[in-house]
Motif scaffolding. Structure first.
Motif, PDB file in Angstrom:
ATOM      1  N   SER A   1       0.964  -1.379   0.164  1.00 32.02           N
ATOM      2  CA  SER A   1       0.026   0.020   0.045  1.00 32.02           C
ATOM      3  C   SER A   1       0.888   1.135  -0.128  1.00 32.02           C
ATOM      4  O   SER A   1       0.515   2.311  -0.689  1.00 32.02           O
ATOM      5  CB  SER A   1      -0.899  -0.141   1.186  1.00 32.02           C
ATOM      6  N   TRP A   2       1.906   1.476   0.872  1.00 33.17           N
ATOM      7  CA  TRP A   2       2.754   2.406   0.638  1.00 33.17           C
ATOM      8  C   TRP A   2       3.513   2.486  -0.383  1.00 33.17           C
ATOM      9  O   TRP A   2       3.826   3.891  -0.980  1.00 33.17           O
ATOM     10  CB  TRP A   2       3.833   2.446   2.041  1.00 33.17           C
ATOM     11  N   PHE A   3       3.847   1.423  -1.093  1.00 30.78           N
ATOM     12  CA  PHE A   3       4.606   1.578  -2.478  1.00 30.78           C
ATOM     13  C   PHE A   3       3.638   1.977  -3.360  1.00 30.78           C
ATOM     14  O   PHE A   3       4.049   3.034  -4.262  1.00 30.78           O
ATOM     15  CB  PHE A   3       5.095   0.080  -3.030  1.00 30.78           C
ATOM     16  N   PHE A   4       2.389   1.866  -3.347  1.00 26.09           N
ATOM     17  CA  PHE A   4       1.100   2.319  -4.281  1.00 26.09           C
ATOM     18  C   PHE A   4       1.316   3.963  -3.992  1.00 26.09           C
ATOM     19  O   PHE A   4       1.252   4.807  -5.013  1.00 26.09           O
ATOM     20  CB  PHE A   4       0.091   1.729  -3.953  1.00 26.09           C
ATOM     21  N   VAL A   5       1.155   4.294  -2.630  1.00 29.58           N
ATOM     22  CA  VAL A   5       1.159   5.719  -2.649  1.00 29.58           C
ATOM     23  C   VAL A   5       2.255   6.639  -2.988  1.00 29.58           C
ATOM     24  O   VAL A   5       2.200   7.680  -3.392  1.00 29.58           O
ATOM     25  CB  VAL A   5       0.852   5.781  -0.782  1.00 29.58           C
ATOM     26  N   VAL A   6       3.526   5.919  -2.693  1.00 30.38           N
ATOM     27  CA  VAL A   6       4.680   6.555  -3.192  1.00 30.38           C
ATOM     28  C   VAL A   6       4.958   6.679  -4.677  1.00 30.38           C
ATOM     29  O   VAL A   6       5.128   7.818  -5.064  1.00 30.38           O
ATOM     30  CB  VAL A   6       6.113   5.923  -2.489  1.00 30.38           C
ATOM     31  N   ALA A   7       4.391   5.824  -5.477  1.00 29.38           N
ATOM     32  CA  ALA A   7       4.204   5.824  -6.758  1.00 29.38           C
ATOM     33  C   ALA A   7       3.396   6.813  -7.350  1.00 29.38           C
ATOM     34  O   ALA A   7       3.610   7.582  -8.141  1.00 29.38           O
ATOM     35  CB  ALA A   7       3.819   4.405  -7.653  1.00 29.38           C
ATOM     36  N   LEU A   8       2.128   7.235  -6.466  1.00 26.68           N
ATOM     37  CA  LEU A   8       1.217   7.872  -6.909  1.00 26.68           C
ATOM     38  C   LEU A   8       1.585   9.482  -6.566  1.00 26.68           C
ATOM     39  O   LEU A   8       1.558  10.379  -7.531  1.00 26.68           O
ATOM     40  CB  LEU A   8      -0.229   7.670  -6.323  1.00 26.68           C
ATOM     41  N   LEU A   9       2.449   9.520  -5.547  1.00 27.64           N
ATOM     42  CA  LEU A   9       3.067  10.855  -5.169  1.00 27.64           C
ATOM     43  C   LEU A   9       4.058  11.105  -6.268  1.00 27.64           C
ATOM     44  O   LEU A   9       4.132  12.315  -6.736  1.00 27.64           O
ATOM     45  CB  LEU A   9       3.799  10.754  -3.856  1.00 27.64           C
ATOM     46  N   ALA A  10       4.756  10.056  -6.903  1.00 25.21           N
ATOM     47  CA  ALA A  10       5.837  10.500  -7.730  1.00 25.21           C
ATOM     48  C   ALA A  10       5.112  10.793  -9.067  1.00 25.21           C
ATOM     49  O   ALA A  10       5.577  11.648  -9.738  1.00 25.21           O
ATOM     50  CB  ALA A  10       6.673   9.339  -8.139  1.00 25.21           C
ATOM     51  N   LEU A  11       4.224  10.353  -9.515  1.00 28.05           N
ATOM     52  CA  LEU A  11       3.317  10.651 -10.748  1.00 28.05           C
ATOM     53  C   LEU A  11       2.809  12.017 -10.518  1.00 28.05           C
ATOM     54  O   LEU A  11       2.785  12.700 -11.490  1.00 28.05           O
ATOM     55  CB  LEU A  11       2.394   9.607 -11.092  1.00 28.05           C
TER      56      LEU A  11
ATOM     57  N   LEU B   1      -2.515  12.437  -0.942  1.00 27.04           N
ATOM     58  CA  LEU B   1      -1.989  11.070  -1.061  1.00 27.04           C
ATOM     59  C   LEU B   1      -1.577  10.618   0.232  1.00 27.04           C
ATOM     60  O   LEU B   1      -1.634   9.470   0.311  1.00 27.04           O
ATOM     61  CB  LEU B   1      -1.187  11.431  -2.295  1.00 27.04           C
ATOM     62  N   VAL B   2      -0.885  11.085   1.056  1.00 29.46           N
ATOM     63  CA  VAL B   2      -0.373  10.813   2.409  1.00 29.46           C
ATOM     64  C   VAL B   2      -1.603  10.302   3.014  1.00 29.46           C
ATOM     65  O   VAL B   2      -1.658   9.305   3.844  1.00 29.46           O
ATOM     66  CB  VAL B   2       0.482  11.964   2.888  1.00 29.46           C
ATOM     67  N   LEU B   3      -2.476  11.165   3.155  1.00 31.56           N
ATOM     68  CA  LEU B   3      -3.957  10.814   3.790  1.00 31.56           C
ATOM     69  C   LEU B   3      -4.578   9.511   3.425  1.00 31.56           C
ATOM     70  O   LEU B   3      -4.913   8.647   3.924  1.00 31.56           O
ATOM     71  CB  LEU B   3      -4.987  11.919   3.857  1.00 31.56           C
ATOM     72  N   LEU B   4      -4.408   9.318   2.152  1.00 33.37           N
ATOM     73  CA  LEU B   4      -4.789   7.965   1.288  1.00 33.37           C
ATOM     74  C   LEU B   4      -3.857   6.866   1.931  1.00 33.37           C
ATOM     75  O   LEU B   4      -4.521   5.774   2.167  1.00 33.37           O
ATOM     76  CB  LEU B   4      -4.832   8.030  -0.253  1.00 33.37           C
ATOM     77  N   GLY B   5      -2.647   6.974   2.027  1.00 27.12           N
ATOM     78  CA  GLY B   5      -1.822   5.916   2.562  1.00 27.12           C
ATOM     79  C   GLY B   5      -2.184   5.824   4.018  1.00 27.12           C
ATOM     80  O   GLY B   5      -2.173   4.505   4.331  1.00 27.12           O
TER      81      GLY B   5
END
Length: 139
Positions: free
Chosen positions: A6-16, A106-110
């Motif tokens: 889940s955190w990898f997904f959030v970090v990837a979204l943050l990078a995008l 996005l962090v709140l999503l994480g």
């Protein structure tokens, strides 16, 4: 494992999100820096005609309507282009504010995914294990 995914997904979204904000900021800075060269084109907006290759497929009424629309919009575009240097000052600040708000979301999503995974694991996950079974059963 689910936490890492889940955190990898959030970090990837943050990078995008960061890449998109950077690209849009670069395009906006380019447009503002080239606004002076566009002034001549905007003042002649009423003389825009349909290209020869497109003319057979466009009704003459539509071409005339677009030409009139462009003639009416030209003064507004000219005033925006004259105000472009003033708009450029707030462009970077606006980009950072929008990027920051999106990053917080996005962090709140994480955090929400983290809490959902913790709740799912606490309740027994898929129903197997020592505490598995119906959640309606008395404990």
């Amino acid at each position: 494992m689910f936490y890492a995914i889940s955190w990898f997904f959030v970090v990837a979204l943050l990078a995008l999100w960061s890449l998109a904000a950077w690209a849009l900021h670069a395009a906006a800075v380019w447009a503002v820096s080239n606004a002076g060269t566009l002034t001549g084109a905007a003042s002649g907006a009423g003389t825009i005609t349909v290209p020869d290759w497109l003319a057979p497929w466009v009704p003459p009424e539509a071409a005339q309507w677009v030409s009139q629309l462009m003639a009416g919009v030209a003064p507004f575009v000219d005033s925006l282009l004259q105000a472009a240097p003033a708009l450029a000052d707030g462009l970077t600040v606006a980009t950072w504010v929008i990027w920051g708000m999106g990053s917080i979301l996005l962090v709140l999503l994480g955090v929400g995914l983290h809490l959902l995974i913790a709740l799912w694991r606490r309740r027994g996950g898929n129903g197997s294990g020592p505490r598995g079974g119906s959640s309606l059963a008395p404990s």
